[in-house]
Design a protein around this motif. Sequence first.
Motif, PDB file in Angstrom:
ATOM      1  N   ALA A  42     106.004  70.023  87.478  1.00 31.89           N
ATOM      2  CA  ALA A  42     105.740  71.464  87.420  1.00 31.89           C
ATOM      3  C   ALA A  42     104.663  71.870  88.419  1.00 31.89           C
ATOM      4  CB  ALA A  42     105.336  71.867  86.007  1.00 31.89           C
ATOM      5  N   HIS A  43     103.615  71.059  88.552  1.00 34.52           N
ATOM      6  CA  HIS A  43     102.576  71.368  89.526  1.00 34.52           C
ATOM      7  C   HIS A  43     103.143  71.397  90.946  1.00 34.52           C
ATOM      8  CE1 HIS A  43      99.736  70.193  86.279  1.00 34.52           C
ATOM      9  NE2 HIS A  43      98.873  70.966  86.917  1.00 34.52           N
ATOM     10  N   ALA A  46     105.042  74.585  91.317  1.00 30.70           N
ATOM     11  CA  ALA A  46     104.091  75.696  91.281  1.00 30.70           C
ATOM     12  C   ALA A  46     103.325  75.787  92.600  1.00 30.70           C
ATOM     13  CB  ALA A  46     103.129  75.531  90.115  1.00 30.70           C
ATOM     14  N   LEU A  87     101.530  77.893  87.462  1.00 32.95           N
ATOM     15  CA  LEU A  87     102.196  77.130  86.408  1.00 32.95           C
ATOM     16  C   LEU A  87     102.766  78.068  85.349  1.00 32.95           C
ATOM     17  CD1 LEU A  87      99.873  74.051  85.735  1.00 32.95           C
ATOM     18  CD2 LEU A  87     102.212  74.011  86.631  1.00 32.95           C
ATOM     19  N   LEU A  93     109.085  79.343  85.914  1.00 27.49           N
ATOM     20  CA  LEU A  93     108.556  78.790  87.158  1.00 27.49           C
ATOM     21  C   LEU A  93     109.658  78.646  88.199  1.00 27.49           C
ATOM     22  CD1 LEU A  93     106.430  77.440  88.929  1.00 27.49           C
ATOM     23  CD2 LEU A  93     106.771  75.328  87.616  1.00 27.49           C
TER      24      LEU A  93
END
Length: 267
Positions: A42-43, A46, A87, A93
């Motif tokens: 996810a990072h 993001a 995030l 996202l």
Amino acid sequence: MVDLTALLADLAAESAQLDALVVALPPDAWRRPTPAPGWTIAHQIAHLAWTDHVARLAATDPAAFYGSVIAAPDPARLVDDGAAEFLAPSARLLARWRSGRTALAEALAAVPPGEKLPWYGTRMSATSMATARIMETWAHGEDVAEALGVTRTPTARLRHVAHLGFRTLGHGFAAHGRAAPTAPVRVTLTAPDGSTWAFGPADAADQVAGPALDFCLLVTQRRHRADLALVATGPTADEWLDVAQAFAGPPGAGRKPGAGRRAGARA
């Protein structure tokens, strides 16, 4: 002349390849750690969404871009804070990244020829910005692929990453506090299809040669030079392989020899 339309098409294709890796992941898989310390899948997405956002600001509203730089509470944490800011739950996202990269492509396509866009510590053309976005998307795609245990097939789009890696030779030295070299370097790479990509004067005494994939992994700091099949001839070429960095900002931690697919840099 570099064809901006073709660059944007390759950026869209590179983004689509990464999109395909994450689109079917269950929500808990987005929390899987990647080679960049402290960053999950996810990072990584993001970060790309945030960088697309600030790049679009640079192309459409330079004052707002500069304002975001000035407002950053800690410039040393700009990359981490940007990823944290963007995030969100995986579906939101993914939608944000998709809409943001589309908006960026439209903004870059509208930049008048010859206009320079503000960026961190430099200014760049729309074509250079598109090339940088291809490099980042590919590099962070490598991090996601490694987290998922996937080996991606290299494509001809690596030429953009390789060319940027060559063009940023001086930046790599400067980022590490070293004087820019005066000796030219010739880079000769074996492309994914077996053809040859070459950059720099053919008669340069300093030479770097090897697979294009390995060179791209090096300049994005996704592998240590000891784990790559790159050959440096001459002192400048040899030193360059220790400091090569295609991305803006301070030098990343890179990877230790033998770390393989388990340590990384944020770019």
